[in-house]
Write a protein that holds these residues in place. Structure first.
Motif, PDB file in Angstrom:
ATOM      1  N   GLN A 140     -36.465  12.489   2.513  1.00  0.00           N
ATOM      2  CA  GLN A 140     -35.972  13.871   2.551  1.00  0.00           C
ATOM      3  C   GLN A 140     -34.460  13.979   2.356  1.00  0.00           C
ATOM      4  O   GLN A 140     -33.995  14.894   1.684  1.00  0.00           O
ATOM      5  CB  GLN A 140     -36.421  14.583   3.836  1.00  0.00           C
ATOM      6  N   SER A 141     -33.717  13.029   2.918  1.00  0.00           N
ATOM      7  CA  SER A 141     -32.262  13.167   2.885  1.00  0.00           C
ATOM      8  C   SER A 141     -31.693  13.166   1.457  1.00  0.00           C
ATOM      9  O   SER A 141     -31.006  14.119   1.074  1.00  0.00           O
ATOM     10  CB  SER A 141     -31.614  12.077   3.744  1.00  0.00           C
ATOM     11  N   ARG A 170     -32.937  16.370  -0.503  1.00  0.00           N
ATOM     12  CA  ARG A 170     -32.325  17.630  -0.071  1.00  0.00           C
ATOM     13  C   ARG A 170     -30.840  17.675  -0.436  1.00  0.00           C
ATOM     14  O   ARG A 170     -30.323  18.718  -0.828  1.00  0.00           O
ATOM     15  CB  ARG A 170     -32.508  17.811   1.436  1.00  0.00           C
ATOM     16  N   ALA A 171     -30.172  16.532  -0.326  1.00  0.00           N
ATOM     17  CA  ALA A 171     -28.744  16.504  -0.689  1.00  0.00           C
ATOM     18  C   ALA A 171     -28.578  16.777  -2.183  1.00  0.00           C
ATOM     19  O   ALA A 171     -27.702  17.555  -2.594  1.00  0.00           O
ATOM     20  CB  ALA A 171     -28.156  15.145  -0.320  1.00  0.00           C
ATOM     21  N   THR A 187     -29.276  20.419  -2.850  1.00  0.00           N
ATOM     22  CA  THR A 187     -28.185  21.273  -2.335  1.00  0.00           C
ATOM     23  C   THR A 187     -27.037  21.301  -3.341  1.00  0.00           C
ATOM     24  O   THR A 187     -26.468  22.353  -3.634  1.00  0.00           O
ATOM     25  CB  THR A 187     -27.686  20.756  -0.972  1.00  0.00           C
ATOM     26  N   ALA A 219     -37.039  21.606  -1.907  1.00  0.00           N
ATOM     27  CA  ALA A 219     -37.438  20.277  -1.426  1.00  0.00           C
ATOM     28  C   ALA A 219     -38.842  20.339  -0.832  1.00  0.00           C
ATOM     29  O   ALA A 219     -39.664  19.440  -1.054  1.00  0.00           O
ATOM     30  CB  ALA A 219     -36.438  19.780  -0.387  1.00  0.00           C
TER      31      ALA A 219
END
Lengths: 174, 106
Positions: free
Chosen positions: A29-30, A33-34, A37, A51
């Motif tokens: 996820q990290s 999502r980054a 973003t 996401a």
């Protein structure tokens, strides 16, 4: 005992194991999502929606994942497609020419330190330049992997990285 | 000496920090479709229960069952014990199969 991504994927495919899928989401996820973003110019809410859609697509399409590419490459290609179709739906213009015009305008927060400058400068790149730079320079992917994710020739990815970095240098006065 | 490109790469890597989950995984899992391939298991179980019930109805001597005499049940060789034990196992298996099938569908 820690499972590899391949183990978790096998468990999801064999028995629809939602715990195994949750572990896959937790692991990936990290960066997803980054990346989203950054692609949505800092709109964290929209990035999280994209996401979430990405991981739901992964759940639906996991049986089409052949394992030829890395799971993260396959995952990012779905994430980028989600971003692209959302931008298309909102009628956003993704063309590099139009975004280049925006780049010429001075960034409003250019004097708030280098870290903020980089964020602002990245937002002024075209989507393809930004995506190529984020995938290769920030996430450490190869040009070939980025080309697969962005569905572009490797040469185009390299050009976008070079052009994007040139713009960043100009915008950051490096 | 660092070139501007090195500085850009370094800055990008520096900003690539871990984004904490903050309930994201839970939200994704909550949105997952309720069924994936696990529909197969309850279907097989339900089919087995139906077939088992039909076979039990067909083969068990339900009309000629010996009366449930508890004094005769204590003898291991009694026909009463073997008949009722068979009925009990068959009915128990069918009930277990049906419950398991229904629970997997939830």
């Amino acid at each position: 005992m820690s499972f590899t991504d391949t183990d978790l994927i096998a468990r999801v495919l064999l028995s629809g194991d939602q715990n195994a899928f949750a572990e896959l989401v937790r692991r990936h996820q990290s960066p997803v999502r980054a990346f989203l973003t950054r692609m949505t110019r800092g709109d964290a809410h929209q990035a999280d929606d994209l996401a979430q859609e990405t991981f739901l697509k992964v759940w639906q399409k996991l049986n089409t994942y052949r394992g030829g590419a890395k799971f993260s490459t396959w995952l990012f290609s779905i994430a980028f497609n989600e971003f692209r179709s959302a931008a298309r739906k909102r009628g956003e213009l993704l063309s590099a020419d139009i975004e280049e015009a925006a780049e010429e305008k001075p960034a409003p927060d250019m004097n708030q330190g280098l870290r903020l400058d980089l964020t602002a400068a990245l937002e002024r790149l075209s989507s393809n330049e930004r995506a190529a730079i984020l995938l290769c320079c920030q996430n450490g992917m190869s040009h070939e992997e980025a080309a697969q994710i962005l569905d572009s020739p490797v040469g185009t990815v390299k050009t976008n990285i070079l052009r994007g970095k040139e713009k960043l240098k100009r915008l950051l006065s490096l | 000496m660092n070139t501007p490109e090195d500085s850009i790469d370094a800055l990008l890597r520096e900003q690539n920090s871990y984004q904490s989950d903050n309930g994201f995984t839970a939200r994704v899992v909550k949105e997952l479709p309720r069924h994936r391939r696990n529909w197969l298991r309850p279907v097989i179980l339900l089919a087995a229960v139906i077939v088992g019930a039909m076979l039990a109805w067909w083969w068990l001597p339900l009309k000629n069952m010996p009366p449930l005499d508890f004094s005769k049940l204590q003898s291991l060789n009694s026909s009463v014990l073997s008949t009722w034990l068979t009925v009990l196992v068959v009915v128990g298996s069918l009930v277990w199969g049906a419950i398991t099938a229904l629970r997997s569908e939830e």
